[in-house]
Design a protein around this motif. Sequence first.
Motif, PDB file in Angstrom:
ATOM      1  N   ILE A 265       0.841  -1.200   0.000  1.00  0.00           N
ATOM      2  CA  ILE A 265       0.000   0.000   0.000  1.00  0.00           C
ATOM      3  C   ILE A 265       0.876   1.249   0.000  1.00  0.00           C
ATOM      4  CG2 ILE A 265      -1.617   1.352   1.405  1.00  0.00           C
ATOM      5  CD1 ILE A 265      -2.847  -1.259   2.365  1.00  0.00           C
ATOM      6  N   LEU A 266       1.980   1.181   0.767  1.00  0.00           N
ATOM      7  CA  LEU A 266       2.816   2.376   0.956  1.00  0.00           C
ATOM      8  C   LEU A 266       3.468   2.826  -0.338  1.00  0.00           C
ATOM      9  CD1 LEU A 266       3.895   4.328   3.151  1.00  0.00           C
ATOM     10  CD2 LEU A 266       5.853   2.806   3.399  1.00  0.00           C
ATOM     11  N   TYR A 267       3.872   1.870  -1.165  1.00  0.00           N
ATOM     12  CA  TYR A 267       4.540   2.223  -2.427  1.00  0.00           C
ATOM     13  C   TYR A 267       3.769   1.666  -3.608  1.00  0.00           C
ATOM     14  CZ  TYR A 267       8.576   2.842   0.664  1.00  0.00           C
ATOM     15  OH  TYR A 267       9.415   3.222   1.661  1.00  0.00           O
ATOM     16  N   ASP A 268       3.994   2.294  -4.763  1.00  0.00           N
ATOM     17  CA  ASP A 268       3.510   1.732  -6.006  1.00  0.00           C
ATOM     18  C   ASP A 268       4.594   0.784  -6.507  1.00  0.00           C
ATOM     19  OD1 ASP A 268       2.805   1.105  -8.584  1.00  0.00           O
ATOM     20  OD2 ASP A 268       1.942   3.079  -8.994  1.00  0.00           O
ATOM     21  N   GLN A 269       4.305  -0.506  -6.417  1.00  0.00           N
ATOM     22  CA  GLN A 269       5.321  -1.513  -6.716  1.00  0.00           C
ATOM     23  C   GLN A 269       5.795  -1.407  -8.168  1.00  0.00           C
ATOM     24  OE1 GLN A 269       3.873  -5.479  -6.256  1.00  0.00           O
ATOM     25  NE2 GLN A 269       5.888  -6.374  -6.043  1.00  0.00           N
ATOM     26  N   ARG A 270       4.934  -0.931  -9.034  1.00  0.00           N
ATOM     27  CA  ARG A 270       5.235  -0.882 -10.462  1.00  0.00           C
ATOM     28  C   ARG A 270       6.226   0.245 -10.790  1.00  0.00           C
ATOM     29  NH1 ARG A 270       2.073   1.242 -13.920  1.00  0.00           N
ATOM     30  NH2 ARG A 270       0.635   1.753 -12.242  1.00  0.00           N
ATOM     31  N   THR A 271       6.005   1.408 -10.182  1.00  0.00           N
ATOM     32  CA  THR A 271       6.773   2.581 -10.602  1.00  0.00           C
ATOM     33  C   THR A 271       7.840   3.020  -9.604  1.00  0.00           C
ATOM     34  OG1 THR A 271       5.171   4.057  -9.585  1.00  0.00           O
ATOM     35  CG2 THR A 271       4.802   3.501 -11.893  1.00  0.00           C
ATOM     36  N   GLN A 272       7.774   2.537  -8.356  1.00  0.00           N
ATOM     37  CA  GLN A 272       8.682   3.114  -7.363  1.00  0.00           C
ATOM     38  C   GLN A 272       9.906   2.252  -7.068  1.00  0.00           C
ATOM     39  OE1 GLN A 272       5.688   4.488  -4.252  1.00  0.00           O
ATOM     40  NE2 GLN A 272       7.040   6.267  -4.481  1.00  0.00           N
ATOM     41  N   ASP A 273      10.117   1.209  -7.850  1.00  0.00           N
ATOM     42  CA  ASP A 273      11.352   0.426  -7.759  1.00  0.00           C
ATOM     43  C   ASP A 273      11.612  -0.102  -6.344  1.00  0.00           C
ATOM     44  OD1 ASP A 273      13.647  -0.675  -8.884  1.00  0.00           O
ATOM     45  OD2 ASP A 273      14.876   0.981  -8.157  1.00  0.00           O
ATOM     46  N   VAL A 274      10.598  -0.667  -5.726  1.00  0.00           N
ATOM     47  CA  VAL A 274      10.780  -1.203  -4.376  1.00  0.00           C
ATOM     48  C   VAL A 274      10.800  -2.735  -4.402  1.00  0.00           C
ATOM     49  CG1 VAL A 274       9.811   0.767  -3.173  1.00  0.00           C
ATOM     50  CG2 VAL A 274       8.293  -1.055  -3.927  1.00  0.00           C
ATOM     51  N   HIS A 275      10.885  -3.285  -5.596  1.00  0.00           N
ATOM     52  CA  HIS A 275      10.933  -4.742  -5.775  1.00  0.00           C
ATOM     53  C   HIS A 275       9.711  -5.413  -5.132  1.00  0.00           C
ATOM     54  CE1 HIS A 275      15.206  -4.912  -7.354  1.00  0.00           C
ATOM     55  NE2 HIS A 275      14.873  -3.652  -7.254  1.00  0.00           N
ATOM     56  N   ALA A 276       9.874  -6.200  -4.048  1.00  0.00           N
ATOM     57  CA  ALA A 276       8.710  -6.935  -3.533  1.00  0.00           C
ATOM     58  C   ALA A 276       7.792  -6.087  -2.646  1.00  0.00           C
ATOM     59  CB  ALA A 276       9.169  -8.177  -2.791  1.00  0.00           C
ATOM     60  N   GLY A 277       8.141  -4.803  -2.408  1.00  0.00           N
ATOM     61  CA  GLY A 277       7.283  -3.946  -1.588  1.00  0.00           C
ATOM     62  C   GLY A 277       8.044  -3.313  -0.449  1.00  0.00           C
ATOM     63  N   GLY A 278       7.316  -2.631   0.434  1.00  0.00           N
ATOM     64  CA  GLY A 278       7.951  -1.931   1.548  1.00  0.00           C
ATOM     65  C   GLY A 278       8.111  -2.833   2.756  1.00  0.00           C
ATOM     66  N   SER A 279       8.929  -2.368   3.709  1.00  0.00           N
ATOM     67  CA  SER A 279       9.054  -3.077   4.976  1.00  0.00           C
ATOM     68  C   SER A 279       9.536  -2.097   6.040  1.00  0.00           C
ATOM     69  CB  SER A 279      10.025  -4.260   4.848  1.00  0.00           C
ATOM     70  OG  SER A 279      11.337  -3.778   4.718  1.00  0.00           O
ATOM     71  N   GLY A 280       9.802  -2.603   7.239  1.00  0.00           N
ATOM     72  CA  GLY A 280      10.282  -1.742   8.319  1.00  0.00           C
ATOM     73  C   GLY A 280       9.169  -1.368   9.268  1.00  0.00           C
TER      74      GLY A 280
END
Lengths: 346, 148
Positions: A265-280
């Motif tokens: 939800i936090l990142y747009d996985q397609r455009t923000q280059d976060v690979h499998a998504g956010g964490s932390g």
Amino acid sequence: MATNIGQYTLRLDQSPSIIGSAAIGGKKEAEGPIGRMFDIVNNDALFGQKTWELAESEMQHQAAQKVLDKCNLAPGDIQYLFAGDLLNQLVASHYGLRELGIPFFGLYGACSTMAESLILSSMLVEGGLAKKVMAITSSHFCSAERQFRFPLEYGGQRTPTSQWTATAAGACIVAECSQPPYVRAVTVGCIEDKDVKDLNNMGAAMAPAACTTIKRYFQDTLTGPDNYDLILTGDLGQVGSDLLIQLLQREGYDIKKKHADCGLILYDQRTQDVHAGGSGCGCAAAVLCSYIIPAIKEGKIKDMLFIATGALMSPVSVQQGQSIPCIAHLLHLSSTPNPKPQGGNL
Amino acid sequence: METVTNRAYAEMVKKASPPSNSARNIPLAFLIGGAICTLGHAFIKLYTSRGVPEETAFPAASVTLVFLSALFTGLNIYDKLAKYGGAGTLVPITGFANAITAPALEFKTEGYVMGLGAKMFIIAGPVIVYGISAGVAYGIIIYLFRLY
């Protein structure tokens, strides 16, 4: 008073309220799908400080101050404070919150810390041991990278399963039953280890812990996915989410239509280059505090489960060849409190 | 319901985890790594054309690449290039320079002695240790068997 239901779940009969929340995000998080909902955004990754660790502390400090302001409270009105982050010896919390003068508990639950701190806050309020308790967590991409991975400028490729540590913080104040969202039940997770050793695939390591906690909650409460609008996991990312759905399917629970993940939800996985998504810690905290809590308040979400998951290894334990122990804590958040008991046993 | 065994779960993880995109990574590594090496060769040509003897021009070209890598690391460019270059930016001498410069920059907040000084070799250290050890072992073998 709270009632034990089943072996693992505690129903909070008084239904403590989350009376306020605040979320802080960095530049990348602000550019994400829910970036507009943050209370404070700082485009300077250092937050005006000299080091990444102090930057994270500053985020926590600002989150605490903001939630107090939003609730028209002073630090003296808060009886206890539960806080945590990803750094060694919890320095982000210890330095960021030292000036508040609130009785303090430091927690380490890795990315599960937001749920852990909220559960403990709710238990204290439910038990009548405190009127107002604050829960706060943070993470910072740059401080986490240098502690867990490589220096920022080091040239390396991230694997497709790796997740992006969020630069974000979230803070909540839990008080006696007064307004939505209400914390109706909690399930504290057990440490679970399915022998995953890949530091770049934390979602896969954490999914079994989430599966166990969710299953236990459903079994204890005699409910299922259909009883909730949303089943929100914290930071499993794409790989972990897929695995969780498969694991619960094997247990006879189909959560596919109800499931969402804070890391997606936090990142747009397609455009923000976060690979499998956010964490932390900050990822689940910021999503909960900026997006979810207001949605419950406005009645857009009626009943939901918030399950934050944490990977409890250290760089040392992984270098020594150990696998990644994981945990998942669950809260049932609702726009309505628990019905008052009619007398007699349930 | 029986819970999933560790081995069965490892299989599930393998299936659910997308692999690295080799079809894209390998050609990019070849192109970017090749470009760095071509640049090195261009420096050799440049230096020899200016009358530098060849045995000096070769190390001079390496030194130039090391300098440029450190500079681009400091300017936050090398890590962005490496994101695409992968092994192509890791293997040439520029990758080694980056591996020393990056921790030096990162850990200078812990001071010039215990931070920058001590942590500078946190990534490149093993290469130096085992590189020198292999060199010594090789030297001993040559000495003992009088290969030269």
